[in-house]
Design a protein around this motif. Structure first.
Motif, PDB file in Angstrom:
ATOM      1  N   ASP A  39       3.814  -4.829   8.209  1.00  0.00           N
ATOM      2  CA  ASP A  39       3.088  -5.938   7.633  1.00  0.00           C
ATOM      3  C   ASP A  39       1.586  -5.926   7.509  1.00  0.00           C
ATOM      4  O   ASP A  39       0.879  -6.531   7.190  1.00  0.00           O
ATOM      5  N   GLU A  40       0.934  -4.652   7.945  1.00  0.00           N
ATOM      6  CA  GLU A  40      -0.327  -4.469   8.017  1.00  0.00           C
ATOM      7  C   GLU A  40      -0.806  -3.617   6.805  1.00  0.00           C
ATOM      8  O   GLU A  40      -0.151  -2.567   6.430  1.00  0.00           O
ATOM      9  N   SER A  41      -1.812  -3.801   6.026  1.00  0.00           N
ATOM     10  CA  SER A  41      -2.352  -3.500   4.854  1.00  0.00           C
ATOM     11  C   SER A  41      -3.157  -2.348   5.349  1.00  0.00           C
ATOM     12  O   SER A  41      -3.949  -2.556   6.351  1.00  0.00           O
ATOM     13  N   ILE A  42      -3.284  -1.266   4.315  1.00  0.00           N
ATOM     14  CA  ILE A  42      -4.057  -0.004   4.655  1.00  0.00           C
ATOM     15  C   ILE A  42      -4.980   0.203   3.562  1.00  0.00           C
ATOM     16  O   ILE A  42      -4.582   0.422   2.426  1.00  0.00           O
ATOM     17  N   ALA A  43      -6.562   0.779   3.968  1.00  0.00           N
ATOM     18  CA  ALA A  43      -7.085   1.092   3.107  1.00  0.00           C
ATOM     19  C   ALA A  43      -7.461   2.687   3.423  1.00  0.00           C
ATOM     20  O   ALA A  43      -7.421   2.887   4.748  1.00  0.00           O
ATOM     21  N   ILE A  44      -7.532   3.519   2.581  1.00  0.00           N
ATOM     22  CA  ILE A  44      -7.772   4.924   2.911  1.00  0.00           C
ATOM     23  C   ILE A  44      -9.344   5.427   2.284  1.00  0.00           C
ATOM     24  O   ILE A  44      -9.422   5.188   0.912  1.00  0.00           O
ATOM     25  N   GLY A  45     -10.175   5.902   3.187  1.00  0.00           N
ATOM     26  CA  GLY A  45     -11.326   6.611   2.441  1.00  0.00           C
ATOM     27  C   GLY A  45     -11.196   7.893   1.701  1.00  0.00           C
ATOM     28  O   GLY A  45     -10.232   8.270   2.104  1.00  0.00           O
ATOM     29  N   GLY A  46     -12.223   8.285   1.073  1.00  0.00           N
ATOM     30  CA  GLY A  46     -12.177   9.426   0.384  1.00  0.00           C
ATOM     31  C   GLY A  46     -12.265  10.625   1.466  1.00  0.00           C
ATOM     32  O   GLY A  46     -13.176  10.788   2.121  1.00  0.00           O
ATOM     33  N   SER A  47     -10.978  11.298   1.580  1.00  0.00           N
ATOM     34  CA  SER A  47     -11.072  12.390   3.061  1.00  0.00           C
ATOM     35  C   SER A  47      -9.899  13.487   2.609  1.00  0.00           C
ATOM     36  O   SER A  47      -8.752  13.197   2.328  1.00  0.00           O
ATOM     37  N   MET A  48     -10.202  14.584   2.581  1.00  0.00           N
ATOM     38  CA  MET A  48      -9.346  15.746   2.482  1.00  0.00           C
ATOM     39  C   MET A  48      -8.439  15.590   3.780  1.00  0.00           C
ATOM     40  O   MET A  48      -7.240  16.181   3.735  1.00  0.00           O
ATOM     41  N   THR A  49      -9.019  15.496   4.803  1.00  0.00           N
ATOM     42  CA  THR A  49      -8.107  15.214   6.156  1.00  0.00           C
ATOM     43  C   THR A  49      -6.947  14.416   6.122  1.00  0.00           C
ATOM     44  O   THR A  49      -5.754  14.910   6.077  1.00  0.00           O
ATOM     45  N   ILE A  50      -7.162  13.210   5.631  1.00  0.00           N
ATOM     46  CA  ILE A  50      -6.166  12.350   5.379  1.00  0.00           C
ATOM     47  C   ILE A  50      -5.163  12.594   4.257  1.00  0.00           C
ATOM     48  O   ILE A  50      -3.796  12.645   4.537  1.00  0.00           O
ATOM     49  N   SER A  51      -5.697  13.355   3.139  1.00  0.00           N
ATOM     50  CA  SER A  51      -4.991  13.816   2.037  1.00  0.00           C
ATOM     51  C   SER A  51      -3.984  15.095   2.680  1.00  0.00           C
ATOM     52  O   SER A  51      -2.748  15.039   2.391  1.00  0.00           O
ATOM     53  N   ASN A  52      -4.560  15.892   3.563  1.00  0.00           N
ATOM     54  CA  ASN A  52      -3.768  17.056   4.127  1.00  0.00           C
ATOM     55  C   ASN A  52      -2.924  16.464   4.919  1.00  0.00           C
ATOM     56  O   ASN A  52      -1.575  17.309   5.290  1.00  0.00           O
ATOM     57  N   MET A  53      -2.781  15.345   5.512  1.00  0.00           N
ATOM     58  CA  MET A  53      -1.692  14.936   6.616  1.00  0.00           C
ATOM     59  C   MET A  53      -0.670  14.240   5.725  1.00  0.00           C
ATOM     60  O   MET A  53       0.269  14.012   6.369  1.00  0.00           O
ATOM     61  N   ASN A  54      -0.905  14.202   4.695  1.00  0.00           N
ATOM     62  CA  ASN A  54       0.427  13.370   3.745  1.00  0.00           C
ATOM     63  C   ASN A  54       0.797  12.255   4.303  1.00  0.00           C
ATOM     64  O   ASN A  54       1.967  11.885   4.163  1.00  0.00           O
ATOM     65  N   ILE A  55      -0.090  11.475   4.793  1.00  0.00           N
ATOM     66  CA  ILE A  55       0.192  10.100   5.465  1.00  0.00           C
ATOM     67  C   ILE A  55       0.309   9.009   4.401  1.00  0.00           C
ATOM     68  O   ILE A  55       1.202   8.057   4.627  1.00  0.00           O
ATOM     69  N   TYR A  56      -0.259   9.140   3.325  1.00  0.00           N
ATOM     70  CA  TYR A  56      -0.342   8.111   2.318  1.00  0.00           C
ATOM     71  C   TYR A  56       1.334   7.824   1.689  1.00  0.00           C
ATOM     72  O   TYR A  56       1.824   6.657   1.898  1.00  0.00           O
ATOM     73  N   GLU A  57       1.927   9.045   1.531  1.00  0.00           N
ATOM     74  CA  GLU A  57       3.332   8.911   1.173  1.00  0.00           C
ATOM     75  C   GLU A  57       4.255   8.065   2.102  1.00  0.00           C
ATOM     76  O   GLU A  57       4.905   7.424   1.772  1.00  0.00           O
ATOM     77  N   GLU A  58       4.161   8.719   3.457  1.00  0.00           N
ATOM     78  CA  GLU A  58       4.769   8.006   4.457  1.00  0.00           C
ATOM     79  C   GLU A  58       4.718   6.556   4.609  1.00  0.00           C
ATOM     80  O   GLU A  58       5.567   5.996   4.778  1.00  0.00           O
ATOM     81  N   LEU A  59       3.261   6.148   4.737  1.00  0.00           N
ATOM     82  CA  LEU A  59       3.090   4.662   4.774  1.00  0.00           C
ATOM     83  C   LEU A  59       3.695   3.903   3.752  1.00  0.00           C
ATOM     84  O   LEU A  59       4.381   2.700   3.968  1.00  0.00           O
ATOM     85  N   LYS A  60       3.595   4.411   2.215  1.00  0.00           N
ATOM     86  CA  LYS A  60       4.297   3.750   1.260  1.00  0.00           C
ATOM     87  C   LYS A  60       5.831   3.544   1.419  1.00  0.00           C
ATOM     88  O   LYS A  60       6.247   2.656   1.210  1.00  0.00           O
ATOM     89  N   ASN A  61       6.510   4.793   2.083  1.00  0.00           N
ATOM     90  CA  ASN A  61       7.934   4.664   2.185  1.00  0.00           C
ATOM     91  C   ASN A  61       8.300   3.652   3.170  1.00  0.00           C
ATOM     92  O   ASN A  61       9.345   3.275   3.172  1.00  0.00           O
ATOM     93  N   MET A  62       7.495   3.452   4.252  1.00  0.00           N
ATOM     94  CA  MET A  62       7.610   2.543   5.165  1.00  0.00           C
ATOM     95  C   MET A  62       7.555   1.129   4.768  1.00  0.00           C
ATOM     96  O   MET A  62       8.093   0.187   5.129  1.00  0.00           O
ATOM     97  N   GLY A  63       6.923   0.934   3.757  1.00  0.00           N
ATOM     98  CA  GLY A  63       6.846  -0.327   2.852  1.00  0.00           C
ATOM     99  C   GLY A  63       5.449  -1.209   2.959  1.00  0.00           C
ATOM    100  O   GLY A  63       5.170  -2.051   2.698  1.00  0.00           O
ATOM    101  N   ASN A  64       4.411  -0.298   3.642  1.00  0.00           N
ATOM    102  CA  ASN A  64       2.928  -0.894   3.695  1.00  0.00           C
ATOM    103  C   ASN A  64       2.429  -0.838   2.449  1.00  0.00           C
ATOM    104  O   ASN A  64       2.581  -0.117   1.448  1.00  0.00           O
ATOM    105  N   GLN A  65       1.490  -1.823   2.381  1.00  0.00           N
ATOM    106  CA  GLN A  65       0.672  -2.002   1.337  1.00  0.00           C
ATOM    107  C   GLN A  65      -0.598  -1.142   1.346  1.00  0.00           C
ATOM    108  O   GLN A  65      -1.338  -1.164   2.550  1.00  0.00           O
ATOM    109  N   VAL A  66      -0.652  -0.105   0.617  1.00  0.00           N
ATOM    110  CA  VAL A  66      -1.743   1.134   0.854  1.00  0.00           C
ATOM    111  C   VAL A  66      -2.518   1.109  -0.231  1.00  0.00           C
ATOM    112  O   VAL A  66      -2.116   1.195  -1.442  1.00  0.00           O
ATOM    113  N   HIS A  67      -3.814   1.005  -0.089  1.00  0.00           N
ATOM    114  CA  HIS A  67      -4.869   1.204  -1.151  1.00  0.00           C
ATOM    115  C   HIS A  67      -5.695   2.577  -0.872  1.00  0.00           C
ATOM    116  O   HIS A  67      -6.371   2.519   0.164  1.00  0.00           O
TER     117      HIS A  67
END
Length: 201
Positions: A39-67
């Protein structure tokens, strides 16, 4: 485990940050996904580290609102929505051994969100971002982070071609705001994940 992690971890704690140390990205991501509720919304900054972790896709699959403006067609709208997210994920350009974050940014959305506007912030730091002091941090940004990002974005700044900053006046200049977080300002909970791998630029 990188021997510098013990020193920087203790100094980060003294500076008011919450710290965890991980052997690799897999462990860090597993822990982060456990920390975030659906139920927590998430924002991600411009970051190759976060991109390389592939966490965006997993958070979306969990049902989180991700920006994340990197994934949006309307980047301005996504940046606006990101300001009100519960959680902010980012990395840093450099982290000094005395526990200070050194960043240089273009628009300021990343650096400001690292310490204000969200309930919780998670800063993921690979061992390649550790620097002895401020001078080494700035050198790292001007000879590694900025040139590599310029190459990634294919922008016409001198550093893209020379591999080092020349304090340019290019219309494409990315380096416009320098921010040092000396201690946790206290408006948000800032969590630091130290990862014993090289991550991002």
């Amino acid at each position: 485990m990188d021997r510098m992690f013990s020193e920087v971890s203790e100094n980060l704690k003294k500076n008011g940050f919450l710290v965890k140390i991980f052997n690799n990205t897999v462990e860090a991501k597993e822990d982060l996904l456990k920390e975030i509720s659906v139920d927590e919304s998430i924002a991600i900054g411009g970051s190759m580290t976060i991109s390389n972790m592939n966490i965006y896709e997993e958070l979306k699959n969990m049902g989180n609102q991700v920006h994340w403006h990197w994934k949006a067609e309307d980047k301005k709208k996504e940046l606006s929505l990101a300001r009100n997210a519960d959680i902010y994920l980012s990395s840093t350009n450099a982290l000094t051994l005395d526990g200070k974050f050194v960043n240089i940014d273009g628009t300021g959305n990343r650096v400001s969100s690292m310490f204000y506007g969200h309930n919780k912030v998670y800063i993921i730091v690979g061992k390649n971002k550790l620097c002895k002091n401020y001078d080494e941090a700035i050198k790292r940004i001007k000879t590694i982070a900025a040139p590599k990002n310029a190459e990634r974005l294919k922008i016409n700044t001198p550093c893209r071609f020379t591999g080092k900053c020349s304090d340019c006046n290019s219309p494409d200049r990315m380096c416009k705001a320098e921010v040092i977080i000396h201690k946790n300002p206290g408006a948000t909970e800032i969590n630091v994940y130290l990862v014993d791998e090289e991550l991002g630029y």
